[in-house]
Design a protein around this motif. Structure first.
Motif, PDB file in Angstrom:
ATOM      1  N   ALA A 129      14.503 -17.132  -0.053  1.00 25.88           N
ATOM      2  CA  ALA A 129      13.390 -17.009  -0.994  1.00 25.88           C
ATOM      3  C   ALA A 129      12.621 -15.703  -0.835  1.00 25.88           C
ATOM      4  CB  ALA A 129      12.444 -18.197  -0.843  1.00 25.88           C
ATOM      5  N   LYS A 130      12.510 -15.195   0.377  1.00 29.38           N
ATOM      6  CA  LYS A 130      11.742 -13.968   0.625  1.00 29.38           C
ATOM      7  C   LYS A 130      12.612 -12.711   0.594  1.00 29.38           C
ATOM      8  CE  LYS A 130       8.278 -16.397   3.317  1.00 29.38           C
ATOM      9  NZ  LYS A 130       7.589 -16.543   4.593  1.00 29.38           N
ATOM     10  N   ASP A 131      13.906 -12.890   0.387  1.00 29.31           N
ATOM     11  CA  ASP A 131      14.828 -11.756   0.370  1.00 29.31           C
ATOM     12  C   ASP A 131      15.093 -11.298  -1.060  1.00 29.31           C
ATOM     13  OD1 ASP A 131      15.327 -11.590   3.191  1.00 29.31           O
ATOM     14  OD2 ASP A 131      16.562 -13.392   3.021  1.00 29.31           O
ATOM     15  N   PRO A 132      15.584 -10.071  -1.228  1.00 32.33           N
ATOM     16  CA  PRO A 132      15.922  -9.594  -2.567  1.00 32.33           C
ATOM     17  C   PRO A 132      17.021 -10.463  -3.203  1.00 32.33           C
ATOM     18  CG  PRO A 132      16.024  -7.809  -0.949  1.00 32.33           C
ATOM     19  CD  PRO A 132      15.813  -9.074  -0.198  1.00 32.33           C
ATOM     20  N   PRO A 133      17.116 -10.486  -4.515  1.00 28.69           N
ATOM     21  CA  PRO A 133      18.125 -11.320  -5.184  1.00 28.69           C
ATOM     22  C   PRO A 133      19.561 -10.904  -4.891  1.00 28.69           C
ATOM     23  CG  PRO A 133      16.842 -10.057  -6.789  1.00 28.69           C
ATOM     24  CD  PRO A 133      16.232  -9.816  -5.456  1.00 28.69           C
ATOM     25  N   THR A 134      19.756  -9.702  -4.357  1.00 25.98           N
ATOM     26  CA  THR A 134      21.115  -9.268  -4.006  1.00 25.98           C
ATOM     27  C   THR A 134      21.590  -9.857  -2.684  1.00 25.98           C
ATOM     28  OG1 THR A 134      20.193  -7.280  -2.990  1.00 25.98           O
ATOM     29  CG2 THR A 134      20.944  -7.100  -5.288  1.00 25.98           C
ATOM     30  N   PHE A 135      20.686 -10.426  -1.898  1.00 17.40           N
ATOM     31  CA  PHE A 135      21.069 -11.049  -0.638  1.00 17.40           C
ATOM     32  C   PHE A 135      21.670 -12.412  -0.937  1.00 17.40           C
ATOM     33  CE2 PHE A 135      18.485  -8.865   2.927  1.00 17.40           C
ATOM     34  CZ  PHE A 135      18.731  -7.625   2.380  1.00 17.40           C
ATOM     35  N   ARG A 136      22.784 -12.689  -0.279  1.00 19.00           N
ATOM     36  CA  ARG A 136      23.503 -13.941  -0.494  1.00 19.00           C
ATOM     37  C   ARG A 136      23.971 -14.503   0.839  1.00 19.00           C
ATOM     38  NH1 ARG A 136      25.801 -14.803  -5.443  1.00 19.00           N
ATOM     39  NH2 ARG A 136      25.920 -16.896  -4.571  1.00 19.00           N
TER      40      ARG A 136
END
Length: 155
Positions: A129-136
């Protein structure tokens, strides 16, 4: 003493006979029931069902490691990384106590720099939730085409 089918039953043999009859009844009753089978999770279904292996291969580039490997289209990224000798987990704790691809621990985090992958799962939305949307999470990401990732983006 009682008689049963021409045999004299003493209290000792009555107990054994009753026990054997009860056990036979329990075995018959137990065999009538089968445990319900749980359906395989969708991600595992997609990764384990392949029509013809090798025909739908895609290239995965790990930018910060300077390596490339091929894996089957529709396969889970974590599986492809492990099968091709890529380091998946950050720390010794992650290596020892990871969730084995269940999307519960967050230790297989990668950054998808470009390429075709599946959308984020609910587990990823919660853990990242606190990471950029590119993190998976590699364990929750299906590779649908050529992709470039950065492994261990927090390291």
């Amino acid at each position: 003493p009682a008689e049963f089918q021409g045999r004299t039953l003493t209290p000792c043999t009555m107990n054994k006979s009753a026990t054997l009859l009860a056990l036979a009844g329990m075995v018959e009753l137990a065999s009538a029931f089968t445990a319900p089978s749980m359906p395989m999770p969708l991600r595992q279904q997609r990764a384990s069902t392949s029509a013809v292996s090798g025909l739908n291969m895609v290239k995965v580039t790990v930018s910060n490691a300077g390596t490339e490997f091929e894996m089957e289209k529709g396969e889970i990224l974590r599986t492809g990384m492990q099968q091709n000798g890529q380091e998946v987990y950050y720390t010794m704790k992650g290596k020892l106590f990871n969730c084995n691809g269940g999307g519960q621990c967050g230790t297989c985090k990668v950054e998808v720099q470009n390429g075709a992958v599946s959308g984020r799962t609910d587990a990823e939305n919660k853990l990242l939730a606190k990471d950029p949307p590119t993190f998976r999470l590699a364990c929750q990401t299906l590779v649908n085409g050529p992709v470039t990732i950065r492994n261990k983006p927090d390291a």
